[in-house]
Design a protein around this motif. Structure first.
Motif, PDB file in Angstrom:
ATOM      1  N   GLU A  82       1.997  -2.419  -5.673  1.00  0.00           N
ATOM      2  CA  GLU A  82       1.023  -1.926  -6.651  1.00  0.00           C
ATOM      3  C   GLU A  82       1.119  -2.734  -7.931  1.00  0.00           C
ATOM      4  N   THR A  83      -0.042  -3.004  -8.522  1.00  0.00           N
ATOM      5  CA  THR A  83      -0.094  -3.738  -9.778  1.00  0.00           C
ATOM      6  C   THR A  83      -1.094  -3.077 -10.718  1.00  0.00           C
ATOM      7  N   LEU A  93      -3.570 -16.768  -8.364  1.00  0.00           N
ATOM      8  CA  LEU A  93      -3.624 -17.312  -7.006  1.00  0.00           C
ATOM      9  C   LEU A  93      -4.722 -18.371  -6.888  1.00  0.00           C
ATOM     10  N   ALA A  94      -5.881 -18.116  -7.495  1.00  0.00           N
ATOM     11  CA  ALA A  94      -6.982 -19.087  -7.453  1.00  0.00           C
ATOM     12  C   ALA A  94      -6.590 -20.382  -8.162  1.00  0.00           C
ATOM     13  N   ARG A  95      -5.952 -20.269  -9.341  1.00  0.00           N
ATOM     14  CA  ARG A  95      -5.514 -21.468 -10.075  1.00  0.00           C
ATOM     15  C   ARG A  95      -4.518 -22.284  -9.268  1.00  0.00           C
ATOM     16  N   ALA A  96      -3.692 -21.601  -8.470  1.00  0.00           N
ATOM     17  CA  ALA A  96      -2.689 -22.290  -7.648  1.00  0.00           C
ATOM     18  C   ALA A  96      -3.285 -22.809  -6.341  1.00  0.00           C
ATOM     19  N   GLY A  97      -4.567 -22.507  -6.090  1.00  0.00           N
ATOM     20  CA  GLY A  97      -5.217 -22.985  -4.878  1.00  0.00           C
ATOM     21  C   GLY A  97      -4.757 -22.277  -3.614  1.00  0.00           C
ATOM     22  N   ILE A  98      -4.311 -21.044  -3.751  1.00  0.00           N
ATOM     23  CA  ILE A  98      -3.799 -20.290  -2.602  1.00  0.00           C
ATOM     24  C   ILE A  98      -4.909 -19.403  -2.051  1.00  0.00           C
ATOM     25  N   ALA A  99      -5.210 -19.592  -0.773  1.00  0.00           N
ATOM     26  CA  ALA A  99      -6.264 -18.824  -0.112  1.00  0.00           C
ATOM     27  C   ALA A  99      -5.790 -17.407   0.175  1.00  0.00           C
ATOM     28  N   LEU A 100      -6.704 -16.472   0.082  1.00  0.00           N
ATOM     29  CA  LEU A 100      -6.388 -15.081   0.409  1.00  0.00           C
ATOM     30  C   LEU A 100      -6.495 -14.873   1.920  1.00  0.00           C
ATOM     31  N   TYR A 101      -5.690 -13.979   2.436  1.00  0.00           N
ATOM     32  CA  TYR A 101      -5.778 -13.588   3.840  1.00  0.00           C
ATOM     33  C   TYR A 101      -6.945 -12.625   4.031  1.00  0.00           C
ATOM     34  N   ARG A 102      -7.151 -11.734   3.059  1.00  0.00           N
ATOM     35  CA  ARG A 102      -8.303 -10.828   3.055  1.00  0.00           C
ATOM     36  C   ARG A 102      -8.780 -10.702   1.614  1.00  0.00           C
ATOM     37  N   ALA A 103     -10.080 -10.824   1.423  1.00  0.00           N
ATOM     38  CA  ALA A 103     -10.689 -10.763   0.092  1.00  0.00           C
ATOM     39  C   ALA A 103     -10.516  -9.372  -0.520  1.00  0.00           C
ATOM     40  N   PRO A 104     -10.633  -9.282  -1.841  1.00  0.00           N
ATOM     41  CA  PRO A 104     -10.526  -7.971  -2.493  1.00  0.00           C
ATOM     42  C   PRO A 104     -11.578  -6.993  -1.960  1.00  0.00           C
ATOM     43  N   GLU A 105     -11.158  -5.749  -1.822  1.00  0.00           N
ATOM     44  CA  GLU A 105     -12.040  -4.682  -1.371  1.00  0.00           C
ATOM     45  C   GLU A 105     -11.573  -3.376  -1.986  1.00  0.00           C
ATOM     46  N   SER A 106     -12.496  -2.418  -2.028  1.00  0.00           N
ATOM     47  CA  SER A 106     -12.125  -1.053  -2.383  1.00  0.00           C
ATOM     48  C   SER A 106     -11.986  -0.288  -1.084  1.00  0.00           C
ATOM     49  N   ALA A 107     -10.884   0.417  -0.929  1.00  0.00           N
ATOM     50  CA  ALA A 107     -10.632   1.188   0.288  1.00  0.00           C
ATOM     51  C   ALA A 107     -10.218   2.600  -0.107  1.00  0.00           C
ATOM     52  N   GLN A 120      -7.793  -3.621  -3.290  1.00  0.00           N
ATOM     53  CA  GLN A 120      -6.692  -4.348  -2.666  1.00  0.00           C
ATOM     54  C   GLN A 120      -7.142  -5.695  -2.118  1.00  0.00           C
ATOM     55  N   PHE A 121      -6.160  -6.585  -1.932  1.00  0.00           N
ATOM     56  CA  PHE A 121      -6.375  -7.834  -1.210  1.00  0.00           C
ATOM     57  C   PHE A 121      -5.065  -8.188  -0.526  1.00  0.00           C
ATOM     58  N   LEU A 122      -5.143  -9.137   0.422  1.00  0.00           N
ATOM     59  CA  LEU A 122      -3.955  -9.578   1.136  1.00  0.00           C
ATOM     60  C   LEU A 122      -3.797 -11.086   0.996  1.00  0.00           C
ATOM     61  N   VAL A 123      -2.537 -11.510   0.883  1.00  0.00           N
ATOM     62  CA  VAL A 123      -2.203 -12.929   0.799  1.00  0.00           C
ATOM     63  C   VAL A 123      -0.906 -13.142   1.567  1.00  0.00           C
ATOM     64  N   ARG A 132       0.205  -7.140   0.469  1.00  0.00           N
ATOM     65  CA  ARG A 132      -1.024  -6.413   0.128  1.00  0.00           C
ATOM     66  C   ARG A 132      -0.866  -5.892  -1.296  1.00  0.00           C
ATOM     67  N   PHE A 133      -1.541  -6.541  -2.230  1.00  0.00           N
ATOM     68  CA  PHE A 133      -1.518  -6.099  -3.622  1.00  0.00           C
ATOM     69  C   PHE A 133      -2.647  -5.110  -3.828  1.00  0.00           C
ATOM     70  N   CYS A 134      -2.369  -4.027  -4.565  1.00  0.00           N
ATOM     71  CA  CYS A 134      -3.376  -2.997  -4.763  1.00  0.00           C
ATOM     72  C   CYS A 134      -3.313  -2.447  -6.182  1.00  0.00           C
ATOM     73  N   GLN A 135      -4.449  -1.913  -6.605  1.00  0.00           N
ATOM     74  CA  GLN A 135      -4.567  -1.238  -7.894  1.00  0.00           C
ATOM     75  C   GLN A 135      -5.209   0.120  -7.643  1.00  0.00           C
ATOM     76  N   ASP A 136      -4.623   1.153  -8.197  1.00  0.00           N
ATOM     77  CA  ASP A 136      -5.033   2.533  -7.970  1.00  0.00           C
ATOM     78  C   ASP A 136      -6.452   2.795  -8.467  1.00  0.00           C
ATOM     79  N   LEU A 137      -7.248   3.470  -7.633  1.00  0.00           N
ATOM     80  CA  LEU A 137      -8.605   3.904  -8.017  1.00  0.00           C
ATOM     81  C   LEU A 137      -8.685   5.416  -8.178  1.00  0.00           C
TER      82      LEU A 137
END
Length: 153
Positions: A82-83, A93-107, A120-123, A132-137
Protein backbone atom coordinates in the motif's frame (compact mmCIF):
# COMPACT_ATOMS: atom_id res chain seq x y z
CA UNK A 1 22.15 6.08 18.87
CA UNK A 2 19.54 5.12 16.28
CA UNK A 3 15.98 4.16 17.15
CA UNK A 4 15.27 0.42 17.17
CA UNK A 5 13.69 -1.02 14.02
CA UNK A 6 10.02 -1.93 14.34
CA UNK A 7 10.09 -5.29 12.55
CA UNK A 8 6.88 -6.48 10.89
CA UNK A 9 5.62 -9.92 11.94
CA UNK A 10 5.77 -11.19 8.35
CA UNK A 11 8.66 -10.09 6.12
CA UNK A 12 9.31 -11.83 2.79
CA UNK A 13 12.93 -12.46 1.84
CA UNK A 14 13.45 -12.33 -1.91
CA UNK A 15 16.45 -14.11 -3.42
CA UNK A 16 18.12 -12.16 -6.25
CA UNK A 17 20.31 -13.15 -9.19
CA UNK A 18 21.92 -9.68 -9.27
CA UNK A 19 21.72 -8.02 -5.86
CA UNK A 20 23.00 -4.65 -7.14
CA UNK A 21 20.28 -4.45 -9.83
CA UNK A 22 17.54 -5.46 -7.37
CA UNK A 23 18.79 -3.07 -4.70
CA UNK A 24 18.84 -0.20 -7.22
CA UNK A 25 15.30 -1.06 -8.41
CA UNK A 26 13.85 -1.16 -4.90
CA UNK A 27 15.84 1.79 -3.56
CA UNK A 28 16.39 4.24 -6.39
CA UNK A 29 13.26 3.58 -8.46
CA UNK A 30 10.61 2.51 -5.95
CA UNK A 31 11.89 4.49 -2.96
CA UNK A 32 12.48 1.73 -0.40
CA UNK A 33 14.87 2.74 2.42
CA UNK A 34 17.63 0.41 3.58
CA UNK A 35 17.25 -0.20 7.33
CA UNK A 36 20.35 -2.37 7.50
CA UNK A 37 22.37 -4.83 5.45
CA UNK A 38 25.56 -6.82 5.01
CA UNK A 39 28.05 -7.45 2.25
CA UNK A 40 28.69 -11.24 2.32
CA UNK A 41 26.40 -12.51 1.03
CA UNK A 42 24.86 -9.26 -0.17
CA UNK A 43 21.72 -8.60 1.87
CA UNK A 44 19.43 -5.65 2.65
CA UNK A 45 16.44 -5.16 4.94
CA UNK A 46 14.19 -2.57 3.27
CA UNK A 47 11.12 -0.51 4.17
CA UNK A 48 8.58 1.47 2.12
CA UNK A 49 5.78 3.34 3.91
CA UNK A 50 5.70 0.65 6.61
CA UNK A 51 5.97 -2.35 4.25
CA UNK A 52 9.14 -4.37 4.77
CA UNK A 53 11.03 -6.93 2.73
CA UNK A 54 14.50 -8.41 2.52
CA UNK A 55 16.73 -8.91 -0.51
CA UNK A 56 19.55 -11.47 -0.61
CA UNK A 57 21.95 -12.51 -3.35
CA UNK A 58 21.54 -16.18 -4.27
CA UNK A 59 24.44 -18.18 -2.86
CA UNK A 60 23.99 -21.87 -3.68
CA UNK A 61 24.97 -23.28 -0.31
CA UNK A 62 24.06 -20.30 1.87
CA UNK A 63 20.55 -19.69 0.49
CA UNK A 64 17.52 -21.58 1.76
CA UNK A 65 16.49 -23.09 -1.55
CA UNK A 66 13.79 -25.74 -1.74
CA UNK A 67 14.21 -26.26 -5.48
CA UNK A 68 15.75 -24.92 -8.66
CA UNK A 69 15.40 -21.16 -9.13
CA UNK A 70 14.43 -20.14 -12.65
CA UNK A 71 13.06 -16.80 -13.81
CA UNK A 72 10.57 -15.34 -13.35
CA UNK A 73 10.91 -15.88 -9.61
CA UNK A 74 7.89 -15.94 -7.31
CA UNK A 75 5.46 -17.62 -9.69
CA UNK A 76 2.03 -17.78 -8.13
CA UNK A 77 2.49 -14.96 -5.63
CA UNK A 78 2.21 -11.20 -5.71
CA UNK A 79 3.17 -8.82 -2.94
CA UNK A 80 0.57 -6.13 -2.26
CA UNK A 81 2.19 -2.93 -1.03
CA UNK A 82 0.00 0.00 0.00
CA UNK A 83 1.15 3.51 -0.82
CA UNK A 84 -0.19 6.99 -0.25
CA UNK A 85 1.18 8.23 -3.61
CA UNK A 86 0.43 5.81 -6.44
CA UNK A 87 0.88 8.51 -9.09
CA UNK A 88 4.33 9.46 -7.81
CA UNK A 89 5.40 5.83 -7.92
CA UNK A 90 4.04 5.46 -11.47
CA UNK A 91 6.00 8.57 -12.52
CA UNK A 92 9.27 7.17 -11.08
CA UNK A 93 8.75 3.87 -12.91
CA UNK A 94 8.04 5.73 -16.18
CA UNK A 95 11.18 7.90 -15.78
CA UNK A 96 13.22 4.72 -15.25
CA UNK A 97 11.71 3.17 -18.39
CA UNK A 98 10.22 0.23 -16.50
CA UNK A 99 7.16 -1.34 -18.12
CA UNK A 100 4.17 -2.22 -15.98
CA UNK A 101 2.90 -5.79 -15.82
CA UNK A 102 -0.68 -4.47 -15.49
CA UNK A 103 -1.78 -0.87 -16.02
CA UNK A 104 -3.39 1.13 -13.21
CA UNK A 105 -7.02 0.25 -12.52
CA UNK A 106 -9.67 0.78 -9.89
CA UNK A 107 -10.83 -2.50 -8.38
CA UNK A 108 -13.55 -3.16 -5.84
CA UNK A 109 -13.36 -6.36 -3.78
CA UNK A 110 -16.31 -7.96 -1.99
CA UNK A 111 -15.64 -8.00 1.77
CA UNK A 112 -18.72 -9.35 3.52
CA UNK A 113 -21.57 -6.90 2.92
CA UNK A 114 -19.28 -4.12 1.57
CA UNK A 115 -17.02 -3.37 -1.36
CA UNK A 116 -13.44 -2.38 -0.53
CA UNK A 117 -11.78 -0.33 -3.24
CA UNK A 118 -8.25 0.33 -4.30
CA UNK A 119 -6.45 1.83 -7.26
CA UNK A 120 -3.68 -0.56 -8.21
CA UNK A 121 -1.06 -1.60 -10.75
CA UNK A 122 1.43 -4.44 -11.05
CA UNK A 123 5.13 -4.37 -11.89
CA UNK A 124 7.82 -7.05 -11.90
CA UNK A 125 11.17 -6.56 -10.20
CA UNK A 126 14.43 -7.52 -12.00
CA UNK A 127 13.97 -11.19 -11.03
CA UNK A 128 10.29 -11.34 -11.97
CA UNK A 129 8.73 -11.06 -8.50
CA UNK A 130 5.30 -9.50 -8.98
CA UNK A 131 4.60 -6.35 -6.94
CA UNK A 132 1.05 -4.97 -6.67
CA UNK A 133 1.08 -1.36 -5.48
CA UNK A 134 -2.27 0.00 -4.35
CA UNK A 135 -3.88 3.12 -2.92
CA UNK A 136 -7.02 2.91 -0.79
CA UNK A 137 -10.32 4.10 -2.32
CA UNK A 138 -12.40 3.40 0.78
CA UNK A 139 -15.49 1.24 1.22
CA UNK A 140 -18.95 1.27 -0.37
CA UNK A 141 -22.19 -0.67 -0.07
CA UNK A 142 -22.39 -3.73 -2.32
CA UNK A 143 -24.81 -2.03 -4.69
CA UNK A 144 -22.54 0.97 -5.38
CA UNK A 145 -19.27 1.10 -7.33
CA UNK A 146 -17.74 3.42 -9.91
CA UNK A 147 -18.91 2.85 -13.47
CA UNK A 148 -16.25 0.93 -15.36
CA UNK A 149 -14.44 -0.23 -12.23
CA UNK A 150 -13.66 -3.92 -11.91
CA UNK A 151 -15.63 -5.70 -9.17
CA UNK A 152 -14.14 -8.90 -7.76
CA UNK A 153 -16.63 -11.13 -5.93
Amino acid sequence: MTAPIAFNRLVPELLCRDFAASFAFYGEVLGFARLYGREDPPFAYLEFEGAQLMLEQIEDEASWLTGEMSPPFGRGINFQIETGDLDGLLARLARAGIALYRAPESAWYRAGDRLVGQRQFLVQDPDGYLLRFCQDLGERPLDHADAGARIVS
